[in-house]
Scaffold this motif. Structure first.
Motif, short mmCIF file in Angstrom:
data_model
loop_
_atom_site.label_atom_id
_atom_site.label_comp_id
_atom_site.label_asym_id
_atom_site.label_seq_id
_atom_site.Cartn_x
_atom_site.Cartn_y
_atom_site.Cartn_z
N ASN A 174 -27.58 -18.38 32.00
CA ASN A 174 -27.52 -19.84 32.04
C ASN A 174 -26.21 -20.25 31.39
OD1 ASN A 174 -27.75 -22.61 31.18
ND2 ASN A 174 -29.96 -22.47 31.53
N GLY A 293 -34.55 -23.35 32.31
CA GLY A 293 -33.53 -23.51 31.29
C GLY A 293 -33.93 -23.01 29.92
N ILE A 316 -31.44 -25.32 37.33
CA ILE A 316 -30.18 -24.68 36.91
C ILE A 316 -29.31 -24.28 38.09
CG2 ILE A 316 -31.16 -23.87 34.72
CD1 ILE A 316 -31.43 -21.09 36.01
#
Length: 453
Positions: A174, A293, A316
């Motif tokens: 991420n 996330g 995301i």
């Protein structure tokens, strides 16, 4: 991995692909150089589950039938029905199978079918210049991918399937969390990844997990775990049937090997940087946690990427980094594992040679590339170098998978009752996660392997 998980994974991990428009397949074969019509007038039955590869096959059928004169009866069904129907059709009735080609899960399923004499060797077809086109180029498929298609027949290792779609185990990141907590720097070694995961969890006050992985106690984790261990072992031999876990003989398990123990400990250390309930997480939980996330890093099947990148479903999408599993071996090269679907022919197929032409046609370079756009797991190296194919996916994803493919080895172990051993390997990770010394946990597993053998 059990059938239900296999079926669910391919449904879930490929949901994003459903929105891709089906595309026609290019004419791919040198018709002037090879007699594709040698079995004109024959009919073959092909059985497949509903899958993106099946969608690609449908797009190619008219062209195949025109080029070969072979009539194809394509039987498809939902994945929750396919495995039972496949087993019944393999045995058939009246001496012949009910199908000539089928979608073959290249794991313990295929191995069990082989040991029961149900899967046709393809070696004779591959070696026959009258049955295999000169431009087929089987060498374009990585040796590690082909390894799981080979079984020992009277001392000779022969192909019993051709890869059609694969997942390999890579690192997802991420990038919002990487930028906020790590200055935008992606880890390049396993030590860096573990340190980065710990830092994210600590600096976020536990609001963001450093990493998320499958953490339940189940033998179904063995595919991803094998990717970790391969990465720590490096270039050591891990070919069939023993894989990385035995040293050339079933009487020589390697559970106390320091490199194997380090790979298992790496998995446990990343679990420690994960959410507090990580031991309750299977792949759906871990993948959803990452997509929501909740974690900076996730190591699992490459085929999750299309779903993660679907802007309609993923918070995301467009903010994900990809790489090989960060290196942890003396060679300084990435190593991992994979699982794959393939095309197979039943031992008692009525039209096996015509079936081989179908498999060959659908898995040659052009068609494998075009079908691969529908699922993101084309098994040929040339595909990943094709700009048209690469444009279908994020470039970082293409680069990561292409880098992982050459040194990837199957996670399959060709041994009856392997799931019991796989669960004992998972227990080593659970013990290290709970505070056990890695070397002692590995030694205890080694002793148990000897008893189990």
């Amino acid at each position: 991995m059990n059938f239900q998980e296999r079926k669910a994974r391919f449904r879930t991990g490929l949901l994003a692909i459903a929105s891709i428009t089906a595309i026609g397949l290019s004419a791919s074969t040198a018709l002037a150089e090879f007699a594709w019509d040698r079995f004109s007038g024959q009919s073959i039955t092909v059985m497949m589950p509903e899958h993106p590869v099946t969608d690609g096959i449908r797009s190619a059928l008219d062209r195949f039938e025109s080029d070969t004169g072979i009539d194809v009866r394509l039987q498809t069904m939902a994945e929750d029905l396919y495995f039972d129907r496949m087993e019944v059709a393999l045995r058939g009735s009246g001496g012949n199978s009910q199908m000539d080609v089928y979608f073959l899960p290249m794991d313990s399923t295929a191995y069990t079918q082989h040991t029961n004499g149900l899967v046709h060797s393809l070696q004779g077809f591959i070696d026959d210049p009258d049955l295999t086109a000169p431009d087929y180029n089987l060498a374009d498929i990585p040796a590690g991918f082909l390894d799981s298609t080979k079984y020992n027949v009277n001392g000779s290792w022969e192909h019993h399937g051709i890869p059609a779609s694969f997942e390999t185990y890579i690192l997802f990141a991420n990038m919002d969390h990487v930028n906020e907590y790590l200055g935008g720097k992606m880890p390049s070694t396993m030590d860096e990844l573990i340190a980065a995961a710990r830092k994210v969890k600590e600096d976020s006050g536990g609001n963001v997990a450093g990493a998320v992985l499958r953490g339940i106690r189940s033998d179904t984790l063995i595919d991803t775990i094998t990717g970790f261990v391969n990465n720590s072992v490096g270039a050591a031999d891990r070919t069939a049937p023993y894989n990385v876990w035995f040293d050339g003989d079933w009487s020589n398990p390697r559970m106390d090997n320091p490199d194997i123990v380090r790979g298992l400990a790496n998995y446990a250390e990343l679990m420690k940087a994960g959410p507090v309930n990580i031991q309750a997480m299977d792949w759906p939980d871990a993948s959803q946690f990452f997509m929501a996330g909740g974690a900076a890093f996730f190591i699992d099947a490459s085929l999750f990427a299309p779903g993660f990148e679907n802007p309609d479903d993923s918070p995301i999408a467009g903010r994900i980094g990809y790489s090989v599993i960060p290196v942890d071996n003396d060679e300084g090269e990435p190593y991992t594992a994979h699982w794959q679907w393939g095309f197979g022919i039943p031992q008692n197929a009525a039209n096996a040679e015509a079936g081989w032409l179908f498999i060959q046609y659908m898995s040659n370079e052009d068609n494998a590339t075009t079908i691969g756009k529908l699922h993101g797991g084309a098994p040929r190296l040339a595909t990943w170098q094709d700009p048209e194919y690469a444009s279908s996916f994020p470039q970082a994803y293409v680069d990561a998978v292409a880098a992982a493919m050459p040194n990837s080895q199957t996670s399959v172990v060709q041994r009856a009752g392997w799931s019991e051993f796989a669960l004992r390997i998972v227990d080593v990770i659970q013990e290290i996660y709970g505070g056990a010394d890695p070397a002692e946990a590995g030694a205890a597993a080694q002793a148990d392997f000897m008893t189990m053998l």
